[in-house]
Write an enzyme that holds these catalytic residues in place. Sequence first.
Site, short mmCIF file in Angstrom:
data_model
loop_
_atom_site.label_atom_id
_atom_site.label_comp_id
_atom_site.label_asym_id
_atom_site.label_seq_id
_atom_site.Cartn_x
_atom_site.Cartn_y
_atom_site.Cartn_z
N CYS A 62 0.11 1.71 -5.71
CA CYS A 62 -0.91 2.53 -6.40
C CYS A 62 -0.45 3.97 -6.52
CB CYS A 62 -2.23 2.47 -5.63
SG CYS A 62 -2.94 0.82 -5.50
N ARG A 84 -0.55 2.43 -11.48
CA ARG A 84 0.47 1.75 -10.70
C ARG A 84 1.82 2.45 -10.92
NH1 ARG A 84 -3.63 0.27 -9.21
NH2 ARG A 84 -4.43 -1.88 -8.94
N HIS A 133 0.85 -1.21 0.00
CA HIS A 133 0.00 0.00 0.00
C HIS A 133 0.88 1.25 0.00
CE1 HIS A 133 -4.02 -1.51 0.18
NE2 HIS A 133 -3.79 -2.25 1.28
#
Length: 390
Positions: free
Chosen positions: A358, A367, A289
């Site tokens: 991300c 991405r 993340h």
Amino acid sequence: MSGEGGSPWFRAEPVPEQPPEPHDRYAPYEPQEWYDPEGYRRDWYGQQPQPSYVPGPGPVPQGGYVPAPEPYAPAQEPYVPAQEPRAAYVPPPAPVPDEETVALPTEETREAASTVPEQSTGGRAERRRAAKGRGRRRAAPATAAPPTRPAGTPMSRAEARRAARSQKDSPAVIASRVFGELFITIGVLMLLFVTYQLWWTNILAGQQANAATNKIQDDWAKGRAPGAFEPGQGFAIMHIPKLDVVVPIAEGIDKHQVLDRGMVGHYAEGALKTAMPSDKQGNFAVAGHRNTHGEPFRYINRLTPGDPIVVETRDAYYTYEMASILPQTAPSNVGVIGPVPPGSGFTEPGRYITLTTCTPEFTSTYRMIVWGKMVDERPRSKGKPDALVG
């Protein structure tokens, strides 16, 4: 007897009738004679009747006396009675104080305003009544006060219904109140959700990641053989010294079992399966993340070529150097984790590492890719590499 010197009781010629004088309603009362004085004087003394007088035309000025009539002239025409009686003196109306122009009205100004008589246009009786009322204070009109209910008196059924209706809100007020409370509730829920996502998920994921790191280190200390790693099981620890990142690496990239728990996931399933660090050739690809849930890869865009990335396993330390970065690409571009990723600058097979996350921040639209190349493999028996010692 007859003629001019005859008795008035035996006149031979009829006496011409004279029209009556106009009555002045403002003149004092005088008793009327029962005989004709004009005829009496003419018969006995030979006097001629006085000429008639007609008051001159023109309005009577208000607030003053009537001007004196013109000198008498003998009437050339038969007697014509006056059409309008002579007006008597009419006093000017007293000034009425205007309460709107008085800055601070006192009791005297209010009394003066209340005692000003109206202009009388009637007769003597009306003037007398008005003169008598000038010295008296006019009573102020009493305003009807609303009836007060004695304490403890029960209301009637109709009064109770009216009171209940007056206390009820209109439908528009109720609807606006409902919508206002609904919007406030939604706003509070959104604020709580944002607080949960940006703050609490990081705290919870940090605790879970620390627990996974401790478990991995305990397993290494107990000498357990790694074997085949199950999905969600931690097997390595990643160090990024420049970003002060120490995060466990687990098998698989499941969102709930791995990524949301603050760990980095290894691509190891199906067509996305990649090599392990211990393999002699291949691309070791991981995902993490960038925001929330521990956000281990939030600042990987700050890495520059040559920055070390260390993967610690049970047996060795594998040191990679950052080689290139792809700021943005589509999520469907799976070639970035291939054995020789296109766009990475690598032209032949080797031992590579790929970090994916991300972008932009707080979204998952695209991405971001960071590539590195292995430069050192150091057994744990020889101690930590230089990148972790400094």
